[in-house]
Design an enzyme around this catalytic site. Structure first.
Site, mmCIF file in Angstrom:
data_model
loop_
_atom_site.group_PDB
_atom_site.id
_atom_site.type_symbol
_atom_site.label_atom_id
_atom_site.label_comp_id
_atom_site.label_asym_id
_atom_site.label_seq_id
_atom_site.Cartn_x
_atom_site.Cartn_y
_atom_site.Cartn_z
ATOM 1 N N GLU A 61 83.312 49.998 87.336
ATOM 2 C CA GLU A 61 83.653 48.572 87.359
ATOM 3 C C GLU A 61 83.892 48.168 88.805
ATOM 4 O O GLU A 61 84.623 48.877 89.504
ATOM 5 C CB GLU A 61 84.928 48.302 86.540
ATOM 6 C CG GLU A 61 84.654 48.331 85.069
ATOM 7 C CD GLU A 61 85.884 48.027 84.226
ATOM 8 O OE1 GLU A 61 86.909 47.587 84.790
ATOM 9 O OE2 GLU A 61 85.821 48.238 83.017
ATOM 10 N N HIS A 76 85.764 42.877 81.808
ATOM 11 C CA HIS A 76 87.138 43.398 81.628
ATOM 12 C C HIS A 76 88.142 42.239 81.523
ATOM 13 O O HIS A 76 89.055 42.113 82.335
ATOM 14 C CB HIS A 76 87.517 44.350 82.774
ATOM 15 C CG HIS A 76 88.649 45.274 82.414
ATOM 16 N ND1 HIS A 76 88.769 46.553 82.912
ATOM 17 C CD2 HIS A 76 89.735 45.102 81.607
ATOM 18 C CE1 HIS A 76 89.874 47.121 82.441
ATOM 19 N NE2 HIS A 76 90.486 46.244 81.642
ATOM 20 N N MET A 97 94.150 54.004 66.512
ATOM 21 C CA MET A 97 94.860 52.972 65.754
ATOM 22 C C MET A 97 96.193 52.650 66.431
ATOM 23 O O MET A 97 97.268 52.822 65.862
ATOM 24 C CB MET A 97 95.043 53.442 64.304
ATOM 25 C CG MET A 97 95.568 52.413 63.318
ATOM 26 S SD MET A 97 94.800 50.782 63.389
ATOM 27 C CE MET A 97 93.199 51.088 62.645
ATOM 28 N N GLY A 98 96.105 52.184 67.693
ATOM 29 C CA GLY A 98 97.297 51.664 68.373
ATOM 30 C C GLY A 98 97.393 50.174 68.059
ATOM 31 O O GLY A 98 96.809 49.679 67.082
ATOM 32 N N ARG A 105 88.245 51.895 77.981
ATOM 33 C CA ARG A 105 87.915 52.097 79.381
ATOM 34 C C ARG A 105 86.465 52.540 79.433
ATOM 35 O O ARG A 105 86.004 53.292 78.573
ATOM 36 C CB ARG A 105 88.806 53.177 80.007
ATOM 37 C CG ARG A 105 90.240 52.743 80.272
ATOM 38 C CD ARG A 105 90.320 51.718 81.410
ATOM 39 N NE ARG A 105 91.687 51.346 81.731
ATOM 40 C CZ ARG A 105 92.308 50.261 81.262
ATOM 41 N NH1 ARG A 105 91.690 49.439 80.432
ATOM 42 N NH2 ARG A 105 93.540 49.991 81.628
ATOM 43 N N ILE A 129 96.119 47.524 69.619
ATOM 44 C CA ILE A 129 94.865 46.749 69.687
ATOM 45 C C ILE A 129 93.960 47.135 68.511
ATOM 46 O O ILE A 129 93.340 46.277 67.874
ATOM 47 C CB ILE A 129 94.161 46.949 71.047
ATOM 48 C CG1 ILE A 129 95.079 46.487 72.174
ATOM 49 C CG2 ILE A 129 92.844 46.170 71.082
ATOM 50 C CD1 ILE A 129 94.586 46.808 73.573
#
Ligand code: DGY
Length: 330
Positions: A268, A287, A156-157, A239, A159
């Site tokens: 990636e 991304h 819960m940052g 990520r 974003i």
């Protein structure tokens, strides 16, 4: 001529460079592909500042090659490509860009959620391949309901919170897990904190917002995927390695979960022959979470302001290792 030198590892918005050029000599890597580790070491060798992004590896070897380095500033929130402990040990402040890209990233995340639930990309691929011969059938192309469903947010940052707000806009019930509870946010946005096992087994949508660390690598593996509802949809905006890709492939193929939406993969770019790309119940974007024009411009400007401050011995606006300032007396 300025005595400070900055190496910028990729082209960025010119207005961000304009913030730096009055007091430093700038060299901007012209290629779209990043400098090789050797090229980066050569460029860093006499640089006082580096303006980097997630594809640049800033490890001990690079730091050894850059004896004059005063500050690093990255155009991203995630710093898993940077040896932060080593930079801190050397007293080098490392800037990043939280805040300014959270809303754009959550917009994209919600787009993936809607797409995976209602099979938008899947339908688009199907009809472009010439398959749309029956205009409508009441039992065809059924997807998952989004409104009224339970959205489980892990991390819960900023974003994660923006995802929660978007979920509220869709009348979703929001549960979350983060190491520290956020009582104010719980009250303000009607969020319920739960343990990870409860979140995984009850959420209709599981959305990942964790930094990549040794502890969070493969945070979602076989056991976690098996514990989710068979109707659940997994969203990863964090990520790629936070999810075990082999386990995800099996989970999607064998129907342990219904679908997934990924903005990040491991590796990636994802190779064109990766088995995940054979699956229709998976939507992947390359991304691009923060890739709106305004968000990227604002992010580049913040990264430039961070570097401008750091290289001149001032506090950065956003510094990932502020403990270096104690030694500098700032
Ligand atoms: C971030 O800011 O960490 C985004 O993923 C872009 O790298």
């Amino acid at each position: 001529m300025s005595s400070l030198r900055i190496f910028v590892t990729r082209r960025i918005f010119p207005e961000a460079l304009d913030l730096l050029s009055p007091f430093a000599e700038l060299e901007v890597w012209p290629g779209d592909y990043p400098p090789s580790p050797q090229e980066l070491r050569e460029k860093a060798a006499n640089a006082h500042g580096l303006l980097t992004n997630v594809m640049d590896r800033l490890d001990e070897e690079l730091l050894d090659a850059a004896p004059e380095l005063k500050a690093i500033s990255q155009v991203s929130v995630g710093l898993d490509n940077v040896d932060l402990a080593e930079a801190t040990r050397r007293g080098i402040p490392v800037g990043n860009t939280p805040g300014v890209l959270a809303k754009a990233t959550a917009d994209l995340g919600f787009g993936l959620l809607l797409d995976a639930a209602r099979r938008i990309s899947q339908g688009d691929r199907w009809l472009r391949a010439g398959n749309w011969r029956l205009a409508y059938h009441p039992m065809h192309w059924l997807g998952a309901e989004v409104h009224g469903a339970t959205l489980g947010i892990i991390g819960m940052g900023q974003i994660g919170l923006e995802m929660a707000k978007r979920g509220r806009g869709f009348d979703m019930k929001i549960i979350y897990h983060s190491r520290t509870r956020k009582p104010d946010l719980e009250t303000q946005y009607g969020l319920d904190w739960v343990q990870p096992d409860i979140l995984l087994s009850t959420a209709d949508f599981v959305s990942l917002h964790l930094p990549l660390t040794p502890e969070t690598r493969h945070y979602i593996g076989e056991a976690e995927l098996r514990s989710m509802k068979t109707t659940a949809i997994l969203i990863n905006l964090a990520r790629g390695p936070v999810v075990d890709p082999k386990a995800l492939y099996t989970a999607l193929k064998e129907g342990w979960i219904q679908a997934a939406g990924l903005d990040v993969t491991d590796p990636e770019p994802i190779p064109p022959d990766d088995p995940l790309l054979t699956l229709d119940n998976l939507v992947i974007s390359p991304h691009i979470g923060s890739a709106s024009v305004d968000s990227r411009r604002t992010t580049c400007l913040l990264a430039a302001r961070n570097l401008a401050a750091g290289i001149q011995g001032n506090r950065m606006e956003q510094c990932a290792n502020p403990e270096v300032y104690r030694a500098l007396g700032l």
